[in-house]
Motif scaffolding. Structure first.
Motif, PDB file in Angstrom:
ATOM      1  N   LEU A   1      31.805  42.745  62.175  1.00  0.00           N
ATOM      2  CA  LEU A   1      32.331  43.829  63.013  1.00  0.00           C
ATOM      3  C   LEU A   1      33.584  43.378  63.758  1.00  0.00           C
ATOM      4  O   LEU A   1      34.585  44.098  63.822  1.00  0.00           O
ATOM      5  CB  LEU A   1      31.271  44.284  64.028  1.00  0.00           C
ATOM      6  N   ILE A   2      33.537  42.163  64.326  1.00  0.00           N
ATOM      7  CA  ILE A   2      34.675  41.671  65.101  1.00  0.00           C
ATOM      8  C   ILE A   2      35.931  41.630  64.231  1.00  0.00           C
ATOM      9  O   ILE A   2      36.993  42.095  64.629  1.00  0.00           O
ATOM     10  CB  ILE A   2      34.378  40.273  65.675  1.00  0.00           C
TER      11      ILE A   2
ATOM     12  N   PHE B   1      37.180  45.110  63.498  1.00  0.00           N
ATOM     13  CA  PHE B   1      37.781  45.815  64.631  1.00  0.00           C
ATOM     14  C   PHE B   1      39.132  45.244  65.057  1.00  0.00           C
ATOM     15  O   PHE B   1      39.859  45.891  65.787  1.00  0.00           O
ATOM     16  CB  PHE B   1      36.829  45.789  65.832  1.00  0.00           C
ATOM     17  N   THR B   2      39.400  44.008  64.671  1.00  0.00           N
ATOM     18  CA  THR B   2      40.642  43.406  65.169  1.00  0.00           C
ATOM     19  C   THR B   2      41.706  43.277  64.091  1.00  0.00           C
ATOM     20  O   THR B   2      42.689  42.560  64.265  1.00  0.00           O
ATOM     21  CB  THR B   2      40.381  42.023  65.797  1.00  0.00           C
TER      22      THR B   2
ATOM     23  N   GLY C   1      44.958  43.950  62.362  1.00  0.00           N
ATOM     24  CA  GLY C   1      46.193  44.501  62.900  1.00  0.00           C
ATOM     25  C   GLY C   1      46.579  43.938  64.255  1.00  0.00           C
ATOM     26  O   GLY C   1      47.662  44.220  64.756  1.00  0.00           O
ATOM     27  N   VAL C   2      45.683  43.151  64.866  1.00  0.00           N
ATOM     28  CA  VAL C   2      46.031  42.511  66.137  1.00  0.00           C
ATOM     29  C   VAL C   2      46.502  41.097  65.828  1.00  0.00           C
ATOM     30  O   VAL C   2      45.910  40.411  64.995  1.00  0.00           O
ATOM     31  CB  VAL C   2      44.813  42.473  67.084  1.00  0.00           C
ATOM     32  N   ALA C   3      47.568  40.669  66.502  1.00  0.00           N
ATOM     33  CA  ALA C   3      48.126  39.350  66.218  1.00  0.00           C
ATOM     34  C   ALA C   3      47.088  38.270  66.513  1.00  0.00           C
ATOM     35  O   ALA C   3      46.358  38.342  67.495  1.00  0.00           O
ATOM     36  CB  ALA C   3      49.373  39.117  67.067  1.00  0.00           C
TER      37      ALA C   3
ATOM     38  N   PHE D   1      46.901  36.531  69.873  1.00  0.00           N
ATOM     39  CA  PHE D   1      46.367  37.409  70.921  1.00  0.00           C
ATOM     40  C   PHE D   1      44.837  37.447  70.874  1.00  0.00           C
ATOM     41  O   PHE D   1      44.167  37.293  71.895  1.00  0.00           O
ATOM     42  CB  PHE D   1      46.936  38.817  70.727  1.00  0.00           C
TER      43      PHE D   1
ATOM     44  N   PHE E   1      39.136  35.811  72.537  1.00  0.00           N
ATOM     45  CA  PHE E   1      37.807  35.423  72.077  1.00  0.00           C
ATOM     46  C   PHE E   1      37.365  34.084  72.645  1.00  0.00           C
ATOM     47  O   PHE E   1      36.179  33.845  72.807  1.00  0.00           O
ATOM     48  CB  PHE E   1      37.763  35.404  70.552  1.00  0.00           C
TER      49      PHE E   1
ATOM     50  N   LEU F   1      32.433  33.307  69.202  1.00  0.00           N
ATOM     51  CA  LEU F   1      31.883  34.334  70.092  1.00  0.00           C
ATOM     52  C   LEU F   1      30.668  35.002  69.443  1.00  0.00           C
ATOM     53  O   LEU F   1      29.625  35.150  70.075  1.00  0.00           O
ATOM     54  CB  LEU F   1      32.943  35.394  70.416  1.00  0.00           C
TER      55      LEU F   1
ATOM     56  N   PRO G   1      29.436  41.755  71.313  1.00  0.00           N
ATOM     57  CA  PRO G   1      30.660  41.140  70.791  1.00  0.00           C
ATOM     58  C   PRO G   1      31.558  42.153  70.084  1.00  0.00           C
ATOM     59  O   PRO G   1      32.789  42.049  70.151  1.00  0.00           O
ATOM     60  CB  PRO G   1      30.156  40.091  69.801  1.00  0.00           C
ATOM     61  N   ALA G   2      30.950  43.140  69.421  1.00  0.00           N
ATOM     62  CA  ALA G   2      31.760  44.156  68.745  1.00  0.00           C
ATOM     63  C   ALA G   2      32.533  44.970  69.789  1.00  0.00           C
ATOM     64  O   ALA G   2      33.726  45.260  69.603  1.00  0.00           O
ATOM     65  CB  ALA G   2      30.870  45.064  67.907  1.00  0.00           C
TER      66      ALA G   2
ATOM     67  N   PHE H   1      33.378  43.853  72.693  1.00  0.00           N
ATOM     68  CA  PHE H   1      34.385  42.905  73.175  1.00  0.00           C
ATOM     69  C   PHE H   1      35.600  42.919  72.253  1.00  0.00           C
ATOM     70  O   PHE H   1      36.753  42.937  72.705  1.00  0.00           O
ATOM     71  CB  PHE H   1      33.758  41.510  73.237  1.00  0.00           C
ATOM     72  N   ALA H   2      35.328  42.958  70.943  1.00  0.00           N
ATOM     73  CA  ALA H   2      36.424  42.993  69.969  1.00  0.00           C
ATOM     74  C   ALA H   2      37.234  44.278  70.119  1.00  0.00           C
ATOM     75  O   ALA H   2      38.471  44.261  70.080  1.00  0.00           O
ATOM     76  CB  ALA H   2      35.857  42.881  68.554  1.00  0.00           C
ATOM     77  N   LEU H   3      36.536  45.389  70.332  1.00  0.00           N
ATOM     78  CA  LEU H   3      37.246  46.655  70.564  1.00  0.00           C
ATOM     79  C   LEU H   3      38.086  46.563  71.834  1.00  0.00           C
ATOM     80  O   LEU H   3      39.200  47.083  71.889  1.00  0.00           O
ATOM     81  CB  LEU H   3      36.238  47.809  70.678  1.00  0.00           C
TER      82      LEU H   3
ATOM     83  N   ILE I   1      39.462  43.855  73.059  1.00  0.00           N
ATOM     84  CA  ILE I   1      40.662  43.062  72.742  1.00  0.00           C
ATOM     85  C   ILE I   1      41.664  43.909  71.976  1.00  0.00           C
ATOM     86  O   ILE I   1      42.866  43.892  72.230  1.00  0.00           O
ATOM     87  CB  ILE I   1      40.259  41.831  71.909  1.00  0.00           C
ATOM     88  N   ARG I   2      41.142  44.700  71.067  1.00  0.00           N
ATOM     89  CA  ARG I   2      42.014  45.565  70.275  1.00  0.00           C
ATOM     90  C   ARG I   2      42.749  46.551  71.200  1.00  0.00           C
ATOM     91  O   ARG I   2      43.954  46.776  71.059  1.00  0.00           O
ATOM     92  CB  ARG I   2      41.156  46.320  69.279  1.00  0.00           C
TER      93      ARG I   2
ATOM     94  N   LEU J   1      43.369  46.178  74.394  1.00  0.00           N
ATOM     95  CA  LEU J   1      44.347  45.450  75.199  1.00  0.00           C
ATOM     96  C   LEU J   1      45.621  45.201  74.395  1.00  0.00           C
ATOM     97  O   LEU J   1      46.739  45.314  74.913  1.00  0.00           O
ATOM     98  CB  LEU J   1      43.785  44.118  75.672  1.00  0.00           C
ATOM     99  N   ALA J   2      45.443  44.859  73.116  1.00  0.00           N
ATOM    100  CA  ALA J   2      46.601  44.614  72.265  1.00  0.00           C
ATOM    101  C   ALA J   2      47.414  45.900  72.112  1.00  0.00           C
ATOM    102  O   ALA J   2      48.645  45.895  72.146  1.00  0.00           O
ATOM    103  CB  ALA J   2      46.142  44.110  70.898  1.00  0.00           C
TER     104      ALA J   2
ATOM    105  N   ALA K   1      49.237  46.265  75.265  1.00  0.00           N
ATOM    106  CA  ALA K   1      50.343  45.329  75.431  1.00  0.00           C
ATOM    107  C   ALA K   1      51.473  45.633  74.447  1.00  0.00           C
ATOM    108  O   ALA K   1      52.654  45.518  74.790  1.00  0.00           O
ATOM    109  CB  ALA K   1      49.853  43.899  75.243  1.00  0.00           C
TER     110      ALA K   1
ATOM    111  N   ALA L   1      51.751  41.516  70.450  1.00  0.00           N
ATOM    112  CA  ALA L   1      50.290  41.463  70.332  1.00  0.00           C
ATOM    113  C   ALA L   1      49.799  42.117  69.055  1.00  0.00           C
ATOM    114  O   ALA L   1      48.707  41.832  68.588  1.00  0.00           O
ATOM    115  CB  ALA L   1      49.639  42.129  71.544  1.00  0.00           C
ATOM    116  N   GLU L   2      50.572  43.004  68.505  1.00  0.00           N
ATOM    117  CA  GLU L   2      50.117  43.714  67.314  1.00  0.00           C
ATOM    118  C   GLU L   2      51.019  43.410  66.126  1.00  0.00           C
ATOM    119  O   GLU L   2      52.228  43.237  66.275  1.00  0.00           O
ATOM    120  CB  GLU L   2      50.109  45.228  67.580  1.00  0.00           C
TER     121      GLU L   2
END
Lengths: 407, 98
Positions: free
Chosen positions: A178-179, A182-183, A185-187, A190, A195, A278, B26-27, B29-31, B33-34, B36-37, B40, B44-45
């Motif tokens: 999932l992590i 969901f991420t 496309g994010v650098a 970052f 994490f 994490l 954690p999922a 949390f990942a969202l 972070i996404r 926040l990116a 920002a 960041a992206e």
């Protein structure tokens, strides 16, 4: 001082020694991933984990006096020792406990030498089971419980050992997947920074839970010995010095850091990135807490290893070293019987010699074995400086280690 | 019921709780972070999109939910140390005797 008082002192010292090995054997469970991903510097990680274990141990107010009841029949259900064992100032019971603890410590040190994360609870239970079989026969062991609840060696030790790594692995795999999903496309820089923070938080939770769970076992064993020797009568409370010394022993052990095991868990199984760290630590924390909430006994080590493996399975394209995992699983399977064999041997040796001399002899044997394994470990030292070295560069040397000897 | 039955009964509950808290948080949390990116923007992206305030706010809301979950975990550890446990009978977690 009477003979049984001296044996009691030996039991207390050995129990604290076991608690200490329990600490450094399990540092890896909480901190291996944070060290591997460089979320924390190695020394900072073990210090944090040590402090949280100390706090956790002091939080365990509830008495774990009946801890041995799950596997052996040396106590009544209210926690007092069986009357048949407390004649002679409790010497019979003290010897079983002493031999069992020595079995647990020797196995813990041996697996540490090989860098294998085996379960300290299994080592302790194995030692006690072996010493009990030697001292009281097969009937002295609570194999299957009475069928009214999850109990006995099968229910409290074997079944959870099979189920818990699978559960933790599944949770971590789902979390990791999932992590990463969901991420997209994010650098990377970052995400990694974010994490790392999540990882430190979840690893801290694991350390705290470890302190409350594992220090209690030793507290219960020492208090049982005190009651057997007639130095304590309250089955609802434990002496404060017992709690304080156990808390300190496990915290110091944790701070020492079992670097060999940290290295195996952090670098050997999977190349861990912060998002996986994490996911792994969150899975461990959730599974440990949910299990203790439901009264489902399990080993922190098995959960942590399962989680780390799961985080490797869940990340697309990640490499999992199944050979290392296989070695670990083999170590898990032989931990209980091996510690039992050592525990039984120790009981026989002390029984043949008899009395105080017998107890002192097996204590000296423990010191000799511990010293020998420590010296052996200095030949290929692993500490906070080289814990994160590339795994494959050292693997050629690693395979030369006689992994299967002495079992 | 046999030990195996009890174990499997416990196991699926642990698995369910583990998936919600151990994979769900954690999922989230990942969202976070996404988001926040997204807030920002730029470096960041991968897309180098323009910053968006809404993403930052959403990110912190998600982190707050995660922190609540962690606090629940700490409360549980402390409570069980004192012989208490957390009950979810009233939906809101409450501390009760074991």
């Amino acid at each position: 001082m009477t003979e049984s008082t001296v044996i009691l002192v030996l039991v207390v010292v050995t129990a604290l020694g076991f608690d200490f090995t329990n600490g450094f054997h399990d540092t890896a469970n909480a901190m291996a991933t944070s060290i591997a991903t460089k979320a924390l510097r190695p020394k900072v990680a073990v210090a944090l984990s040590g402090i949280l274990n100390l706090i956790g141990a002091f939080l365990s107010v509830e008495v774990a006096l009946t801890v041995s009841n799950a596997v052996v029949k040396i106590q009544n259900s209210d926690g007092t020792p069986k009357e048949s064992l407390t004649a002679d100032g409790g010497e019979a019971l003290l010897l079983i406990i002493l031999a069992g603890l020595i079995g647990g410590i020797i196995w813990n040190l041996f697996t540490w030498l090989l860098g294998l994360p085996s379960s300290s609870s299994h080592a302790l239970f194995g030692g006690l089971i072996g010493a009990t079989i030697a001292g009281l026969g097969w009937a002295g062991v609570n194999w299957n419980g009475d069928g009214s609840k999850l109990d006995g060696v099968v229910g409290k030790v074997l079944l959870p050992a099979v189920l818990s790594p699978v559960i933790a692995g599944a949770v971590a795999a789902v979390g990791t997947w999932l992590i990463y999903k969901f991420t997209i496309g994010v650098a990377q820089r970052f995400t990694d920074n974010g994490f790392r923070w999540g990882q430190i938080g979840s690893a801290s939770l694991v350390s705290l839970a470890h302190g409350t769970n594992d220090a209690q076992k030793t507290m219960g064993i020492i208090t049982l010995a005190l009651i057997a020797a007639g130095d304590w009568t309250d089955t609802k409370n434990i002496p404060f010095w017992v709690k304080a010394s156990c808390a300190l022993a496990i915290a110091l052990g944790t701070y020492l850091g079992g670097w060999r095991i940290i290295r195996t868990l952090g670098k050997g199984l999977v190349e861990i990135a912060p998002p996986q760290g994490l996911a792994a630590e969150s899975s461990s924390a959730a599974v440990i807490l949910a299990s203790s909430h439901l009264g489902f006994a399990l080993s922190t080590t098995h959960v942590a290893t399962g989680s780390i493996l799961g985080s490797g399975v869940g990340k697309p394209g990640a490499q999992v070293r199944w050979r290392v995992a296989g070695r670990m699983v083999a170590a898990w399977m032989i931990t209980l019987p091996s510690a039992a064999v050592v525990g039984a041997l120790m009981w026989w040796v002390s029984d043949v010699i008899g009395g105080l001399t017998g107890a002192i002899v097996i204590f000296v044997l423990l010191l000799a074995a511990a010293g020998a394994m420590y010296l052996r470990s200095r030949q290929t030292p692993i500490d906070h400086n080289n814990v994160n070295d590339e795994w494959d560069a050292s693997s050629a040397e690693d395979t030369r280690e006689p992994a299967k000897t002495g079992v | 019921m046999s030990n195996l039955g009890f174990a499997l009964e416990g196991a699926w509950k642990v698995l369910a709780a583990g998936l919600v808290l151990g994979a769900g948080l954690p999922a989230l949390f990942a969202l976070g972070i996404r988001s926040l990116a997204w807030g920002a923007g730029g470096e960041a992206e991968d897309s180098h999109a323009r910053p968006n305030q809404f993403g930052t706010v959403l990110g912190y809301v998600l982190f707050a939910i995660v922190i609540l979950g962690v606090l629940l975990g700490i409360t549980f550890i402390v409570a069980s140390g004192f012989g208490k446990t957390i009950s979810f009978d009233h939906i809101f977690p409450t501390i009760v005797d074991k």
